[in-house]
Scaffold this active site. Structure first.
Site, PDB file in Angstrom:
ATOM      1  CB  SER A  86      -0.917   0.004   1.223  1.00 60.75           C
ATOM      2  OG  SER A  86      -0.142  -0.185   2.387  1.00 60.75           O
ATOM      3  CB  THR A 189      -1.993   5.984   3.774  1.00 55.59           C
ATOM      4  OG1 THR A 189      -2.837   5.876   2.654  1.00 55.59           O
ATOM      5  CG2 THR A 189      -1.122   7.223   3.676  1.00 55.59           C
ATOM      6  CB  THR A 207      -0.505   6.216   0.030  1.00 58.61           C
ATOM      7  OG1 THR A 207      -1.308   5.039  -0.077  1.00 58.61           O
ATOM      8  CG2 THR A 207      -1.137   7.288  -0.831  1.00 58.61           C
ATOM      9  NE  ARG A 217      -8.598   7.503  -4.924  1.00 55.79           N
ATOM     10  CZ  ARG A 217      -7.990   7.344  -3.753  1.00 55.79           C
ATOM     11  NH1 ARG A 217      -6.699   7.137  -3.683  1.00 55.79           N
ATOM     12  NH2 ARG A 217      -8.681   7.378  -2.637  1.00 55.79           N
ATOM     13  CB  THR A 240      -4.333   5.875   7.276  1.00 60.18           C
ATOM     14  OG1 THR A 240      -4.260   4.726   6.424  1.00 60.18           O
ATOM     15  CG2 THR A 240      -4.988   5.466   8.586  1.00 60.18           C
ATOM     16  N   GLY A 241      -6.766   5.766   5.289  1.00 53.21           N
ATOM     17  CA  GLY A 241      -8.121   5.306   5.006  1.00 53.21           C
ATOM     18  C   GLY A 241      -8.617   5.802   3.668  1.00 53.21           C
TER      19      GLY A 241
HETATM   20  N1  GLY Z   1      -5.558   7.368   1.968  1.00 56.14           N
HETATM   21  C1  GLY Z   1      -5.031   6.836   0.803  1.00 56.14           C
HETATM   22  C2  GLY Z   1      -5.885   6.956  -0.366  1.00 56.14           C
HETATM   23  O1  GLY Z   1      -7.086   7.099  -0.266  1.00 56.14           O
HETATM   24  O2  GLY Z   1      -5.365   6.891  -1.465  1.00 56.14           O
END
Ligand code: GLY
Length: 329
Positions: A86, A189, A207, A217, A240-241
């Site tokens: 990740s 992340t 990340t 994206r 994170t998330g």
């Molecule tokens: N928090 C990492 C992402 O949504 O890419």
């Protein structure tokens, strides 16, 4: 990284469901100081991979180094780990098979730099630092960020998708009809915030983003005020998330402003998660976690669901802690 593997099996696609009534704030045990002395140096970062990252950061902080150097060197350890699914070039690709990286960094003076949608570079956080230090801009993306990196001494990496990652991507393609996946486990992340012996704050975030995302994206991680925010008068926060969820509430900027207005780091993280729960009816279908640090060395951590953990290094000890969370059922 097991969660990422589990996530492939589960792959529940964005099936939003509305929950009536929000749960009350969780009872938290904030990691505050035991006396009035400011706890510094101090560094905290997201997830289990935060532990080796904190070790690298601690080497700098304990030698009296600058928090900015600590947060860069710290997350570089995770970026360089080819088994991390990740963060960095070992991460899961987008749905078209491209590993695209997002990162940012912010210092005690409010300077910040960021890169997004960057390919083939081992250390996006260092490119972000270079954007901060060598350009009049804050953010470079895609091919422009890549060319900037090459022009400033970064090398094109020859790292390719591992067999394991390729297999996971192929499996996802078969099962998911080319639709992006929103899932509770798609969220690892690394965000890091630190205070040095001078009492100065800095932060970093890096990340490979949500796995199987649409090509192009960009999530919260490279966006100042979303994946990371630092205000040396007040504190710092990282996220994170699910990036889309964090962006919708300007998550880390919100947390720092809540601290400015008197909340503890723990209260600020809890309020930010409550904000998500109030405004985003499908909040139980994904994960978001926040970490925060104030100028006293008090720490906060809170997430939507269980299983968010973080590493905290202070007083010469670097330990993992489980975060409190909102959805207890
Ligand atoms: N928090 C990492 C992402 O949504 O890419």
């Amino acid at each position: 990284m097991t969660s990422r593997r589990d996530f492939i099996k589960k792959s529940a696609f964005a099936s939003a469901f509305v929950i009536g009534g929000l749960p009350k704030l969780g009872k938290s045990e904030p990691l505050t100081r035991s006396n009035d002395a400011v706890r510094k140096p101090i560094v905290l970062s997201t997830w289990t991979h935060g532990k080796p990252a904190n070790d690298a950061a601690w080497k700098i902080l304990s030698a009296g180094g600058r928090a900015l150097d600590a947060v860069e060197q710290g997350v570089m350890v995770v970026e360089a780990d080819p088994t991390n699914l990740s963060v960095g070039l070992g991460g899961y690709p987008d749905r078209d098979g491209h590993v695209t990286l997002d990162a940012c960094i912010m210092d005690e003076k409010g300077n910040c730099g960021s890169v997004a949608f960057l390919e083939h570079i081992l250390h996006p956080v260092s490119v972000a630092r270079m954007v901060m230090e060598k350009t009049p801009h804050v953010m470079l993306v895609g091919e422009g960020a890549y060319q900037f990196a090459l022009a400033n001494g970064f090398k094109k990496s020859s790292q390719e998708m591992t067999a394991e990652v390729k297999e996971a991507w192929q499996k996802w393609q078969t099962a998911n009809n080319y639709q992006p996946t929103i899932d509770k486990n798609n969220h690892d992340t690394i965000g890091m915030v630190a205070m040095d012996t001078n009492g100065d704050l800095s932060g970093s975030c890096t990340t490979s983003g949500v796995a199987w995302k649409m090509h192009g994206r960009v999530g919260d991680s490279p966006i100042i005020g979303d994946g990371l925010y630092v205000d040396n008068e007040v504190g710092a926060a990282c996220a994170t998330g699910l990036g889309e969820s964090v962006i919708k509430i300007c998550g880390t900027h919100l947390i720092v402003e809540l601290m400015r207005n008197g909340k503890t780091p723990q209260q600020a993280c809890e309020e930010a998660i409550q904000r998500i729960a109030k405004k985003q009816s499908n909040y139980k279908t994904f994960q978001v976690g926040f970490l925060a640090l104030n100028k006293n060395g008090d720490v906060g951590a809170y997430s939507i669901g269980k299983d968010f953990n973080y590493a905290l290094a202070v007083n010469g000890e670097n330990k993992l802690y489980d975060s409190d969370y909102l959805v207890k059922e």
